[in-house]
Scaffold this motif. Structure first.
Motif, PDB file in Angstrom:
ATOM      1  N   ARG A  92      -5.039  46.046  79.863  1.00 26.83           N
ATOM      2  CA  ARG A  92      -4.373  45.926  78.556  1.00 26.83           C
ATOM      3  C   ARG A  92      -2.886  45.637  78.735  1.00 26.83           C
ATOM      4  N   ALA A  93      -2.285  46.267  79.730  1.00 25.30           N
ATOM      5  CA  ALA A  93      -0.861  46.024  79.993  1.00 25.30           C
ATOM      6  C   ALA A  93      -0.622  44.581  80.401  1.00 25.30           C
ATOM      7  N   ARG A 121      -0.694  42.386  77.303  1.00 28.41           N
ATOM      8  CA  ARG A 121      -0.049  43.058  76.172  1.00 28.41           C
ATOM      9  C   ARG A 121       0.346  42.104  75.048  1.00 28.41           C
ATOM     10  N   SER A 122       0.994  40.994  75.370  1.00 30.78           N
ATOM     11  CA  SER A 122       1.505  40.110  74.316  1.00 30.78           C
ATOM     12  C   SER A 122       0.390  39.450  73.519  1.00 30.78           C
ATOM     13  N   ASP A 161      -2.432  51.724  71.509  1.00 22.91           N
ATOM     14  CA  ASP A 161      -2.804  51.967  72.906  1.00 22.91           C
ATOM     15  C   ASP A 161      -2.256  53.337  73.293  1.00 22.91           C
ATOM     16  N   THR A 169      -0.051  54.159  76.465  1.00 21.54           N
ATOM     17  CA  THR A 169       1.380  53.879  76.505  1.00 21.54           C
ATOM     18  C   THR A 169       2.205  54.995  75.883  1.00 21.54           C
TER      19      THR A 169
END
Length: 531
Positions: free
Chosen positions: A261-262, A265-266, A293, A296
């Motif tokens: 997911r990181a 991210r965008s 998320d 985070t």
């Protein structure tokens, strides 16, 4: 000086504060975030006009009595999770999803009008606003003998608070990472803190709201979908409409792990919306999407949680069940609850447990005097109560199996789904049964012990006669009709060797339970009380 300092403004902390306020106990509640609710997070969706949950969403009235009673007491409005209709199963990103029957997929779950934040607001409404302190990050705790000193980091610098008792209504793993204790906590407590995963910490969720009614219902779909191929962005999707369903909304849990997911991210929101549209049509492209998320969030997730995965943990470690520092330090949060651990139910049960210590006049444990008669008669009554309790756990055990199974599926697990989910459900039942043995006033004085085994032990074991087989039968019947398991032949129709392996695992857990139950019964050596 405060009577009680509560750290953590989630459901556990708020529920406890409400109980203390009702009894006139002086308290203050400190929350690190700039809002109450903790992992409860409900957002306004202007496109649909709905309030959508990005954190806890459901509760199960048939198996979760604490939250069901509290919802009624607070006058909140529950409604059934929409399940009627077919579910979609996507196994290949290049092919259309399969359409399958999947009745009652959420097992009788309900939601709250206004989202789960309605519960937070109702609890907070019963509290004096001056007792609630946001933006207070706990850094250190010190036992001062007659009181406890707390050191907070705030936007205005460091402040110290002194209270007679302290409740840490924060996930244990976060406390282990962030808080210095003086004196240091016992090794078994510190180990339990490190080893207790924070529920939802590695999860992410997306919700999308529409200006139009839920088109999937018009086509006979429930809004439930499972995506199990390797390119899945969202693994499990559900109908997130309100009770009236005048506007459409869907929710979904990400199949991608935190690191993936990181990396995306965008474009994560675009990928999520694309998957909604792929399953339920291009009208979803016009929806307004919200994404949360939890990995985070510093006040939710630790590095250990980011790396964790797997089935629903067995919460309620015994290290958290009793106060420390001569009755001044308590551990709360849903993760400390034996019953409903990880869910909102667990948070409410944890608050009730602590309230029973701080307000002993409210609910005191059963005593020998509460069960009249001779020691033999009292033991017979305790056995009767234990058998009744075990019988009452049949439906919750099956519900726990389904919850663990759905969690595993939504997190992309592929192997031994039935085996791990059933074992976890039974281990939780055995842990709760040991707690019941602790609470019931068995009198072991005069009870025979032969070769280390109490005569009461087989009578306790007898309460489970037929329990495991009945659960297994219900699970096999359910698996055969499960849309979500149809792509997993070994789970859909378990072979004899797979069933045997599952029963061997449960047999090992049963032996551990029996040995521990025997030890606890023998430990109840007391002087008989005359009738």
């Amino acid at each position: 000086m405060l009577d009680v300092a509560i750290v953590g403004g989630g459901i556990c902390g708020l529920a406890l504060a409400r109980s203390l306020a009702a009894k006139g106990v002086s308290y203050a509640l400190f929350e690190a975030r700039d809002r109450l609710g903790g992992r409860v997070l409900t957002v306004e969706n202007p496109t649909s006009g709905l309030r959508l949950d990005l954190g806890p969403t459901w509760f199960w009235p048939q198996t979760q009595g604490a939250i069901t009673r509290l919802v009624g007491e607070l006058g909140l409005e529950p409604f059934d999770q929409h399940d009627p209709g077919t579910a979609l199963l996507m196994t290949d990103p290049e092919k259309a999803p399969a359409v399958q029957s999947a009745p009652g997929l959420h097992g009788g779950a309900q939601r709250l009008k206004g989202g789960m934040a309605a519960l937070v607001a109702a609890l907070a409404a019963d509290l004096d606003p001056q007792t609630l302190h946001l933006g207070h990050v706990l850094r250190a705790v010190r036992d001062c003998g007659e009181a406890v000193e707390l050191c907070f980091e705030t936007g205005e610098g460091e402040i110290k608070i002194v209270a007679r008792q302290l409740v840490l209504a924060v996930p244990p793993r976060l406390l282990d990472r962030d808080v210095a204790f003086a004196p240091t906590l016992p090794d078994f407590v510190s180990a339990a803190m490190r080893d207790t995963p924070t529920w939802m910490a590695a999860s992410a969720k997306a919700v999308v709201g529409l200006a139009d009614p839920p088109i999937w219902r018009a086509f006979g779909h429930s809004g439930n979908a499972f995506v199990v191929h390797d390119q899945a962005v969202l693994g499990e999707i559900f109908d997130a409409c309100d009770a009236g369903a005048e506007r459409g909304a869907l929710g979904g849990f990400f199949a991608l792990p935190p690191d993936s997911r990181a990396a995306f991210r965008s474009g994560l929101a675009t990928l999520a919306k694309s998957q909604f549209a792929q399953l339920f049509g291009p009208s979803l492209d016009a929806g307004e999407l919200h994404l949360q998320d939890w990995a985070t969030e510093n006040f939710t997730c630790t590095q250990a949680d980011r790396a964790a995965g797997g089935a629903h943990p067995d919460y309620g470690a015994r290290a958290f069940s009793q106060p420390l520092w001569n009755g001044k330090l308590f551990f709360g949060s849903s993760e400390t609850a034996r019953e409903g651990g990880g869910y909102v139910e667990g948070a409410i049960n944890a608050a009730a447990r602590i309230a029973r210590h701080i307000l002993p006049q409210q609910e005191t444990p059963m005593t020998m005097e509460d069960v009249a008669g001779s020691p033999a008669e009292r033991n017979a009554r305790c056995l009767e109560l234990f058998h009744e309790w075990v019988a009452s756990r049949r439906a919750p055990a099956f519900a726990a199996y389904r919850q663990r199974l759905n969690f595993a599926l939504s997190h992309g697990e592929r192997e031994q789904l039935t085996q791990r989910a059933m074992l976890g459900a039974m281990e939780a039942i055995f842990a709760d049964a040991l707690s019941m043995i602790d609470e019931l006033p068995f009198d072991h004085a005069g009870v025979a012990v032969e070769r280390g085994r109490s005569d009461l032990t087989p009578k306790v074991q007898a309460a489970f006669d037929g329990f495991i087989q009945a659960l297994l039968d219900a699970i096999i019947d359910f698996n055969r009709t499960s849309c979500a398991l149809s792509n997993f032949p070994q789970e859909h129709k378990p072979a004899k060797d797979y069933v045997s392996a599952t029963l061997r695992d449960i047999g090992a857990a049963w032996r551990e339970f029996s040995l521990e139950a025997n030890s606890r019964l023998i430990a109840k050596q007391r002087t008989p009380v005359d009738a």
